[in-house]
Design an enzyme around this catalytic site. Structure first.
Site, PDB file in Angstrom:
ATOM      1  N   ASP A  56      13.556   6.941 -63.921  1.00 48.03           N
ATOM      2  CA  ASP A  56      14.060   8.133 -62.910  1.00 48.03           C
ATOM      3  C   ASP A  56      15.480   8.123 -62.920  1.00 48.03           C
ATOM      4  OD1 ASP A  56      14.626   5.781 -61.265  1.00 48.03           O
ATOM      5  OD2 ASP A  56      13.843   6.625 -59.553  1.00 48.03           O
ATOM      6  N   SER A  57      16.260   7.203 -63.719  1.00 41.33           N
ATOM      7  CA  SER A  57      17.615   7.843 -64.051  1.00 41.33           C
ATOM      8  C   SER A  57      17.588   8.944 -64.835  1.00 41.33           C
ATOM      9  CB  SER A  57      18.242   6.540 -64.994  1.00 41.33           C
ATOM     10  OG  SER A  57      17.310   6.285 -66.004  1.00 41.33           O
ATOM     11  N   ASP A  95       8.904   5.240 -64.446  1.00 38.63           N
ATOM     12  CA  ASP A  95       9.035   5.093 -63.163  1.00 38.63           C
ATOM     13  C   ASP A  95       8.399   5.739 -62.266  1.00 38.63           C
ATOM     14  OD1 ASP A  95      11.012   3.243 -62.354  1.00 38.63           O
ATOM     15  OD2 ASP A  95      12.756   4.391 -63.141  1.00 38.63           O
ATOM     16  N   LYS A 125       6.580   1.438 -63.172  1.00 43.50           N
ATOM     17  CA  LYS A 125       7.753   0.673 -62.784  1.00 43.50           C
ATOM     18  C   LYS A 125       8.038   1.215 -61.258  1.00 43.50           C
ATOM     19  CE  LYS A 125      12.294   0.450 -63.489  1.00 43.50           C
ATOM     20  NZ  LYS A 125      12.869   1.070 -62.388  1.00 43.50           N
ATOM     21  N   GLU A 127      10.376   0.253 -57.440  1.00 48.03           N
ATOM     22  CA  GLU A 127      11.356  -0.424 -56.811  1.00 48.03           C
ATOM     23  C   GLU A 127      10.834  -0.972 -55.460  1.00 48.03           C
ATOM     24  OE1 GLU A 127      14.795   1.861 -56.395  1.00 48.03           O
ATOM     25  OE2 GLU A 127      14.698   2.537 -58.690  1.00 48.03           O
ATOM     26  N   GLU A 190      18.169  -5.791 -61.104  1.00 41.70           N
ATOM     27  CA  GLU A 190      19.433  -5.005 -61.263  1.00 41.70           C
ATOM     28  C   GLU A 190      20.670  -5.303 -60.278  1.00 41.70           C
ATOM     29  OE1 GLU A 190      18.959  -0.766 -61.187  1.00 41.70           O
ATOM     30  OE2 GLU A 190      20.729  -0.250 -61.108  1.00 41.70           O
TER      31      GLU A 190
HETATM   32  O1  KIV Z   1      15.548   4.461 -63.659  1.00 44.31           O
HETATM   33  C1  KIV Z   1      16.265   3.601 -64.638  1.00 44.31           C
HETATM   34  O2  KIV Z   1      16.540   3.717 -65.691  1.00 44.31           O
HETATM   35  C2  KIV Z   1      16.095   2.196 -64.181  1.00 44.31           C
HETATM   36  C3  KIV Z   1      16.748   1.270 -65.180  1.00 44.31           C
HETATM   37  C4  KIV Z   1      18.244   1.440 -64.971  1.00 44.31           C
HETATM   38  C5  KIV Z   1      16.168  -0.155 -64.829  1.00 44.31           C
HETATM   39  O3  KIV Z   1      15.292   1.877 -63.211  1.00 44.31           O
END
Ligand code: KIV
Length: 273
Positions: A56-57, A95, A125, A127, A190
Site C-alpha cells: 500500500d506504499s 497488502d 500482508k 500490519e 520495519e
Molecule cells: O507498503 C509497502 O510497500 C510495505 C513495505 C515497505 C514492507 O509495507
C-alpha cells in the site's frame, strides 16, 4: 543437516510458501521488492526477485499521497491484478489497505478473499501485532496465506506520532511470536534496531523480512521507487539507490522537448511515406 544439490537449487517454477520456510532453514536470504504494474513486475520477476509485494506504499510511491491511508481495496485489486499477471516465478503478495481489515475479522476475510479471487495473488500482508493474531488465524483457516508486518506500521503513523524507529523490545518480541503462532508464513520487520531484529529472527520459526531492520533478517524488502531513485526529494536512511531514474527520466524528457522544439523529432525514418 547438510542439504543436497536438489534442495539448494533455485526454483524456476513459481515460488511457494514451503520455499520461504526452506530458505529460512538453509540461511538463504529472501529478496522482496514492491511492484505496482505489469511491465515493472515482469522486469523484477526476470531479475530473480523472490517475492513481489503490491504494497500500500502505492499511496506514497505512485499516487503522490503523504501517507498510505487513502489507498482503497479497489485500487489494491486493480494494481495486484497487473502484477500477478506479470509474475512467472515470484510469489505475489498484496497488502490489505487501511480499514479493509481493521473493523472486523469478517471484513478481513472478505477483503483478503477478494484479493485472492480477483487478482490471482497468492498471499496477503497486514500490519499489526498481538491484537491482529485472531484476524491472521481466521485468514489462515480460510486458506489465505498471511505475511505479517510489525515494528513501524505506516497505517498507524498517527498513533505512532510519525515514521520513527520502534524500540520496545518486549512488545516487538511478543508481537512477532503472536503473529507467527497465528499462522503467518513470514513477518516484515520495519524500522527496528538491527540487534533486536536478530533477536526476533531467532525467536520465530518463520522468515523475517526486514526494511530498516539490519542485515540479520531472513530477507529484505525495499520500496521499488527508493531502489530505482525515482523520488529524488526524499531517501530513507535504510534504502539504497541502485539506479538514478529520476535523473534519467528528467533528462530524457528534456531531450525530447528539445528535439520537438527544434523539429529534430520525428525524422523521416520515424515517419511513414
Ligand atoms: O507498503 C509497502 O510497500 C510495505 C513495505 C515497505 C514492507 O509495507
Amino acid at each position: 543437516m547438510p542439504t543436497t544439490k536438489a534442495e539448494t537449487s533455485e526454483p524456476t517454477r513459481p515460488v511457494t510458501l514451503p520455499d520461504f520456510a526452506r530458505w529460512k532453514a538453509q540461511g538463504r536470504p529472501i529478496s522482496v521488492l514492491t511492484a505496482y504494474d505489469f511491465p515493472t513486475a515482469r522486469l523484477l520477476d526476470e531479475g530473480g526477485v523472490d517475492c513481489l509485494l503490491v504494497g500500500d506504499s502505492l499511496g506514497t510511491a505512485v499516487q503522490g499521497h503523504e501517507t498510505t491511508l487513502p489507498v482503497t481495496l479497489d485500487q489494491m485489486v486493480y494494481h495486484t491484478e497487473m502484477v500477478a499477471r506479470a509474475a512467472r516465478r515470484a510469489l505475489v503478495v498484496a497488502d490489505l489497505p487501511f480499514m479493509s481489515y481493521q473493523p472486523s475479522v469478517t471484513d478481513a476475510v472478505r477483503a483478503a478473499g477478494r484479493l485472492l479471487k480477483e487478482t490471482r495473488c497468492r498471499a496477503v500482508k497486514l500490519e499489526g501485532g498481538r491484537a491482529f493474531a485472531p484476524t491472521i488465524s481466521a485468514l489462515v483457516n480460510a486458506g489465505i496465506p498471511v505475511m505479517g508486518h510489525i515494528g513501524l506500521m505506516p497505517q498507524s503513523v498517527h498513533r505512532l506520532g510519525g515514521y520513527k524507529v520502534q524500540r520496545d523490545q518486549e512488545a516487538l518480541l511478543d508481537d512477532a511470536r503472536a503473529v507467527a503462532d497465528a499462522g503467518a508464513f513470514a513477518v516484515v520487520l520495519e524500522c527496528i534496531p538491527a540487534p533486536l531484529a536478530i533477536e526476533v529472527t531467532k525467536a520465530i520459526a518463520v522468515p523475517t523480512i526486514g526494511i530498516g531492520a539490519g542485515v540479520g533478517c531472513d530477507g529484505q524488502v525495499l520500496v521499488l521507487h527508493d531502489l530505482l531513485g525515482m523520488l529524488d526529494s526524499f531517501q530513507p536512511r535504510f534504502a539504497r539507490k541502485y539506479a538514478e531514474l529520476a535523473t534519467t527520466i528528467r533528462d530524457a524528457a528534456r531531450a525530447y522537448v528539445d528535439d520537438v522544439t527544434h523539429r529534430r523529432f520525428p525524422t523521416d525514418r520515424e515517419s511513414f511515406s
